[in-house]
Design a protein around this motif. Sequence first.
Motif, PDB file in Angstrom:
ATOM      1  N   VAL A  77       0.846  -1.203   0.000  1.00 33.83           N
ATOM      2  CA  VAL A  77       0.000   0.000   0.000  1.00 33.83           C
ATOM      3  C   VAL A  77       0.880   1.251   0.000  1.00 33.83           C
ATOM      4  CG1 VAL A  77      -1.741   1.296   1.293  1.00 33.83           C
ATOM      5  CG2 VAL A  77      -1.877  -1.199   1.180  1.00 33.83           C
ATOM      6  N   LEU A  78       1.935   1.233   0.799  1.00 29.69           N
ATOM      7  CA  LEU A  78       2.857   2.369   0.873  1.00 29.69           C
ATOM      8  C   LEU A  78       3.476   2.666  -0.496  1.00 29.69           C
ATOM      9  CD1 LEU A  78       5.568   2.944   3.585  1.00 29.69           C
ATOM     10  CD2 LEU A  78       6.177   3.031   1.178  1.00 29.69           C
ATOM     11  N   VAL A  79       3.933   1.630  -1.168  1.00 26.08           N
ATOM     12  CA  VAL A  79       4.588   1.829  -2.462  1.00 26.08           C
ATOM     13  C   VAL A  79       3.579   2.299  -3.511  1.00 26.08           C
ATOM     14  CG1 VAL A  79       5.814   0.661  -4.323  1.00 26.08           C
ATOM     15  CG2 VAL A  79       6.427   0.185  -1.961  1.00 26.08           C
ATOM     16  N   ARG A  80       2.367   1.775  -3.444  1.00 28.35           N
ATOM     17  CA  ARG A  80       1.333   2.227  -4.383  1.00 28.35           C
ATOM     18  C   ARG A  80       1.057   3.723  -4.195  1.00 28.35           C
ATOM     19  NH1 ARG A  80      -2.274  -1.136  -2.888  1.00 28.35           N
ATOM     20  NH2 ARG A  80      -1.485  -2.815  -4.197  1.00 28.35           N
ATOM     21  N   ARG A  81       1.018   4.161  -2.947  1.00 29.05           N
ATOM     22  CA  ARG A  81       0.793   5.579  -2.673  1.00 29.05           C
ATOM     23  C   ARG A  81       2.010   6.413  -3.083  1.00 29.05           C
ATOM     24  NH1 ARG A  81      -2.697   8.870  -3.401  1.00 29.05           N
ATOM     25  NH2 ARG A  81      -4.064   7.118  -2.814  1.00 29.05           N
ATOM     26  N   THR A  82       3.217   5.836  -2.943  1.00 25.18           N
ATOM     27  CA  THR A  82       4.428   6.537  -3.390  1.00 25.18           C
ATOM     28  C   THR A  82       4.359   6.813  -4.883  1.00 25.18           C
ATOM     29  OG1 THR A  82       5.757   5.475  -1.663  1.00 25.18           O
ATOM     30  CG2 THR A  82       6.945   6.393  -3.552  1.00 25.18           C
ATOM     31  N   LEU A  83       3.916   5.824  -5.658  1.00 25.19           N
ATOM     32  CA  LEU A  83       3.786   6.011  -7.101  1.00 25.19           C
ATOM     33  C   LEU A  83       2.755   7.099  -7.409  1.00 25.19           C
ATOM     34  CD1 LEU A  83       4.371   5.205 -10.017  1.00 25.19           C
ATOM     35  CD2 LEU A  83       2.676   3.366  -9.770  1.00 25.19           C
ATOM     36  N   ALA A  84       1.626   7.074  -6.703  1.00 30.19           N
ATOM     37  CA  ALA A  84       0.588   8.086  -6.935  1.00 30.19           C
ATOM     38  C   ALA A  84       1.085   9.487  -6.576  1.00 30.19           C
ATOM     39  CB  ALA A  84      -0.656   7.747  -6.116  1.00 30.19           C
TER      40      ALA A  84
ATOM     41  N   PRO B 267       1.128  17.921  -6.473  1.00 30.99           N
ATOM     42  CA  PRO B 267       1.803  19.219  -6.264  1.00 30.99           C
ATOM     43  C   PRO B 267       2.725  19.207  -5.052  1.00 30.99           C
ATOM     44  CG  PRO B 267      -0.546  19.528  -6.666  1.00 30.99           C
ATOM     45  CD  PRO B 267      -0.337  18.061  -6.487  1.00 30.99           C
ATOM     46  N   MET B 268       2.367  18.395  -3.999  1.00 29.63           N
ATOM     47  CA  MET B 268       3.217  18.276  -2.807  1.00 29.63           C
ATOM     48  C   MET B 268       3.730  16.840  -2.689  1.00 29.63           C
ATOM     49  SD  MET B 268       1.257  20.497   0.124  1.00 29.63           S
ATOM     50  CE  MET B 268       2.544  20.063   1.316  1.00 29.63           C
ATOM     51  N   PRO B 269       4.804  16.489  -3.412  1.00 34.83           N
ATOM     52  CA  PRO B 269       5.330  15.128  -3.331  1.00 34.83           C
ATOM     53  C   PRO B 269       5.915  14.864  -1.940  1.00 34.83           C
ATOM     54  CG  PRO B 269       6.840  16.532  -4.538  1.00 34.83           C
ATOM     55  CD  PRO B 269       5.603  17.347  -4.295  1.00 34.83           C
ATOM     56  N   PRO B 270       6.127  13.606  -1.597  1.00 34.68           N
ATOM     57  CA  PRO B 270       6.693  13.289  -0.282  1.00 34.68           C
ATOM     58  C   PRO B 270       8.060  13.937  -0.104  1.00 34.68           C
ATOM     59  CG  PRO B 270       5.858  11.315  -1.354  1.00 34.68           C
ATOM     60  CD  PRO B 270       5.825  12.401  -2.378  1.00 34.68           C
ATOM     61  N   PRO B 271       8.345  14.462   1.081  1.00 36.82           N
ATOM     62  CA  PRO B 271       9.650  15.086   1.316  1.00 36.82           C
ATOM     63  C   PRO B 271      10.759  14.043   1.364  1.00 36.82           C
ATOM     64  CG  PRO B 271       8.406  14.985   3.358  1.00 36.82           C
ATOM     65  CD  PRO B 271       7.476  14.552   2.275  1.00 36.82           C
ATOM     66  N   VAL B 272      11.965  14.486   1.066  1.00 42.24           N
ATOM     67  CA  VAL B 272      13.120  13.580   1.051  1.00 42.24           C
ATOM     68  C   VAL B 272      13.339  12.936   2.420  1.00 42.24           C
ATOM     69  CG1 VAL B 272      15.615  13.468   0.695  1.00 42.24           C
ATOM     70  CG2 VAL B 272      14.204  14.841  -0.832  1.00 42.24           C
ATOM     71  N   ALA B 273      12.920  13.609   3.484  1.00 44.07           N
ATOM     72  CA  ALA B 273      13.090  13.051   4.836  1.00 44.07           C
ATOM     73  C   ALA B 273      12.390  11.704   4.986  1.00 44.07           C
ATOM     74  CB  ALA B 273      12.556  14.034   5.878  1.00 44.07           C
TER      75      ALA B 273
ATOM     76  N   GLY C  36       1.751  16.535   2.284  1.00 45.80           N
ATOM     77  CA  GLY C  36       0.598  16.381   1.423  1.00 45.80           C
ATOM     78  C   GLY C  36      -0.167  15.114   1.757  1.00 45.80           C
ATOM     79  N   PHE C  37      -1.243  14.875   1.011  1.00 45.44           N
ATOM     80  CA  PHE C  37      -2.101  13.724   1.295  1.00 45.44           C
ATOM     81  C   PHE C  37      -1.340  12.406   1.201  1.00 45.44           C
ATOM     82  CE2 PHE C  37      -4.811  10.325  -0.375  1.00 45.44           C
ATOM     83  CZ  PHE C  37      -5.685  10.174   0.689  1.00 45.44           C
ATOM     84  N   SER C  38      -0.639  12.201   0.097  1.00 44.76           N
ATOM     85  CA  SER C  38       0.062  10.924  -0.104  1.00 44.76           C
ATOM     86  C   SER C  38       1.147  10.703   0.937  1.00 44.76           C
ATOM     87  CB  SER C  38       0.671  10.869  -1.508  1.00 44.76           C
ATOM     88  OG  SER C  38      -0.346  10.748  -2.482  1.00 44.76           O
ATOM     89  N   ALA C  39       1.863  11.771   1.302  1.00 45.98           N
ATOM     90  CA  ALA C  39       2.904  11.649   2.320  1.00 45.98           C
ATOM     91  C   ALA C  39       2.301  11.236   3.657  1.00 45.98           C
ATOM     92  CB  ALA C  39       3.666  12.959   2.459  1.00 45.98           C
ATOM     93  N   ASN C  40       1.127  11.757   3.972  1.00 47.07           N
ATOM     94  CA  ASN C  40       0.454  11.349   5.202  1.00 47.07           C
ATOM     95  C   ASN C  40       0.085   9.872   5.172  1.00 47.07           C
ATOM     96  OD1 ASN C  40       0.230  13.590   7.057  1.00 47.07           O
ATOM     97  ND2 ASN C  40      -1.026  14.619   5.520  1.00 47.07           N
ATOM     98  N   VAL C  41      -0.363   9.401   4.009  1.00 46.67           N
ATOM     99  CA  VAL C  41      -0.686   7.981   3.865  1.00 46.67           C
ATOM    100  C   VAL C  41       0.577   7.134   4.042  1.00 46.67           C
ATOM    101  CG1 VAL C  41      -1.534   6.193   2.299  1.00 46.67           C
ATOM    102  CG2 VAL C  41      -2.665   8.422   2.392  1.00 46.67           C
ATOM    103  N   ILE C  42       1.678   7.578   3.453  1.00 49.23           N
ATOM    104  CA  ILE C  42       2.942   6.841   3.583  1.00 49.23           C
ATOM    105  C   ILE C  42       3.364   6.764   5.046  1.00 49.23           C
ATOM    106  CG2 ILE C  42       5.413   6.930   3.035  1.00 49.23           C
ATOM    107  CD1 ILE C  42       4.598   8.174   0.320  1.00 49.23           C
ATOM    108  N   ILE C  43       3.242   7.857   5.771  1.00 46.64           N
ATOM    109  CA  ILE C  43       3.580   7.870   7.202  1.00 46.64           C
ATOM    110  C   ILE C  43       2.698   6.886   7.961  1.00 46.64           C
ATOM    111  CG2 ILE C  43       3.355   9.251   9.301  1.00 46.64           C
ATOM    112  CD1 ILE C  43       5.910   9.841   7.998  1.00 46.64           C
TER     113      ILE C  43
END
Length: 361
Positions: free
Chosen positions: A257-264, A269-275, A320-327
């Motif tokens: 699920v994490l990787v799928r959200r990373t691709l999305a 406009p707000m990609p996941p931060p490098v951190a 952003g939304f996707s970064a929150n999902v990844i977290i």
Amino acid sequence: MRAWLVDQWRKRLGTFGVIGPSIAQCAVGAALAWLVAVHLLGHPNPLFAPVAVMICVGIGSGRRLRRLAELVIGVSLGVGVGDLLVSWIGSGPWQLAFVIALAMTVAWLLNSSELFVSQAGSSAVLVAMLVPGADGGGLDRMVDALTGGVVGIAAVALLPASPLTIAGRHLSGVLDAFSTMLEQAAEAIEKGDADLAAEALECGRRTQTAVEEFTAALDNSKEIIRISPLRRHHRARLARYQTAALPVDLALRNARVLVRRTLAAMGEPMPPPVALAELLREVSEAALLLQLELGAGREPTLARQALLAVAARERPKHLGFSANVIIAQLRSIAVDLLQATGMEHDEASATLTPLDESMRG
């Protein structure tokens, strides 16, 4: 092509240590079963004795005791149906078809196991075509099958494969795939590369087969320990693999699920931060530590400490939304892997930094 063949050959040689004991069990057991049937039971052509050993032992990751029971009953049924019908209708092409159909139908009505049904049909073929009119009756052939089954169990007990090697090798495959997936996702975040994220997702889609193979390997390892007195002292170490099995499966599902959200997220406009990439790598390394510590027979304390450090980290701000999902998925993965190290779910969940605190500032 030559390089590929060499690589495949090396991989085969690398896995021979796992398969070798099973080959030895088959070879020695088949010869011993033949000797017992010929010299102790007085059967001149004990075909079913070595065959029974081969099917009982095999080189796969099955439930051997159940397979043995299905073999013996399937052979008995096939021999009984075959002997009865051949004595009435003789042998020939149409008789062969009729004997096989009836034997397999009766077997299916009694037990839908593929091994049971196919063994009944195979035994009927041998009785109807290969050994018609032989001096030894159906009872002798059933005794041969039983002899082979008993010798097969003895071979497994006295020449056992290493249950820890079997379980450890398959768990390593699962955790290697998990670690690779997170590493690729981390690199995709750093570079903003959708192709790398897609590769990570493709890697994740292949992991379920590895999980299923690990589950089968655990079943096989538990059966070896149950049958063989020479491997009973491995129970405590195998229990660690059993403890890790379900949590690792859950961690893989969350990682997909994490990787799928990373691709999305690559097109947002707000990609996941490098951190976030650093957090992914820390979890990836913790998984490899878990693999090493379980393989060495140690309590996975280093893996647990690494995961606790990840769980205690505060969440990056302004996501952003996707970064929150990844977290969120990373938090779930940390809990899963902490359970794989032996922690209870509630205890592992309590180690996470509360979301309200991590969002302050």
